[in-house]
Design a protein around this motif. Structure first.
Motif, short mmCIF file in Angstrom:
data_model
loop_
_atom_site.label_atom_id
_atom_site.label_comp_id
_atom_site.label_asym_id
_atom_site.label_seq_id
_atom_site.Cartn_x
_atom_site.Cartn_y
_atom_site.Cartn_z
N ASP A 117 39.96 14.38 -8.53
CA ASP A 117 40.10 15.73 -9.07
C ASP A 117 40.87 15.74 -10.39
OD1 ASP A 117 38.75 16.59 -6.86
OD2 ASP A 117 40.52 17.33 -5.80
N ILE A 170 36.19 17.81 -5.81
CA ILE A 170 35.26 17.26 -4.83
C ILE A 170 35.70 17.70 -3.44
CG2 ILE A 170 34.27 15.17 -3.85
CD1 ILE A 170 34.72 13.79 -6.46
N PHE A 191 36.88 15.27 -0.01
CA PHE A 191 37.44 13.95 -0.34
C PHE A 191 38.69 13.68 0.49
CE2 PHE A 191 40.14 11.14 -2.93
CZ PHE A 191 39.28 10.07 -3.07
#
Length: 239
Positions: free
Chosen positions: A67, A74, A77
């Motif tokens: 990120d 995302i 994750f």
């Protein structure tokens, strides 16, 4: 002379309006039945993903957090990192060195007055939830509860053991879990003779659906009814 309106036409208009209203209501309820489970499932799943991400991502070093160098975040994750970390933790604690470290950490926790009680309780809960031993519910039954003539659905666990089996009069005493509706996670633990338990053919999952829906959903019963209807149609076609 003015003509009187046809009485039949006046009667047909309210009937048509009622029929259209019922159809719209049925369409709305059908759409709700389809959309609500899907929407709630997606919402709960997304909430869990965001909750784990918000908890795990701050613990990841900045250079390993995508990120920080990608234009978008995302989702999931943090959930992946948490799953991989738990797998590695389980792998490490499976050997002698890992078990020794765990036992050493538990010995420290057991010496703390309040923390030891909390840790033991939480550990027992998680071990019960994730355990795949023979003590899991495998059968569904009916018992007369809270009085004769009233039947309650129960999940059968194991035969009574230890002091309970010794002190309860009679043979073949079993323990059953009587869930509450619509929350099957709470209920009552009962000990009674196995002869008083009427075993059902439905699975534990179908029994949970029956409890959660307050008796409105009975998949096995519907399946058997459909099979009986198909057999009756075959017999009628042959005769």
């Amino acid at each position: 002379m003015s003509e009187k309106p046809d009485q039949n036409q006046n009667d047909e208009q309210p009937t048509n309006q009622v029929t259209a209203g019922r159809r719209l209501t049925n369409y709305f309820l059908t759409g709700l039945v389809i959309a609500a489970p899907v929407g709630l499932t997606l919402y709960i799943t997304w909430s869990i993903i965001r909750f784990v991400d918000d908890f795990v991502k701050p613990l990841i070093p900045p250079q390993y957090n995508p990120d920080n160098y990608l234009p978008i975040d995302i989702p999931g994750f943090g959930l992946v990192i948490a799953a991989v970390s738990l797998i590695l933790l389980g792998f490490l604690t499976a050997n002698l060195v890992g078990r020794t470290l765990v036992q050493f950490g538990e010995s420290i926790l057991h010496r703390m007055p309040f923390v030891s009680v909390l840790y033991r309780g939480l550990k027992q809960i998680f071990e019960t939830v994730v355990s795949q031993s023979h003590s899991n519910f495998k059968q569904v039954g009916l018992i007369e509860y809270p009085r004769q003539g009233l039947w309650a659905l129960v999940f059968i666990s194991t035969d009574a053991k230890g002091e309970v089996a010794e002190r309860v009069a009679g043979d073949d005493i079993t323990s059953v879990f009587l869930p509450t509706t619509p929350n099957p996670t709470s209920g009552f633990l009962l000990f009674l003779p196995r002869s008083e338990v009427h075993i059902l053919d439905m699975s534990v999952e179908d029994g949970a659906k029956l409890v959660i829906s307050a008796g409105l959903v009975s998949p096995n019963h519907q399946k058997k009814t459909a099979e009986l209807a198909a057999e009756a149609n075959i017999k009628s076609s042959k005769s």
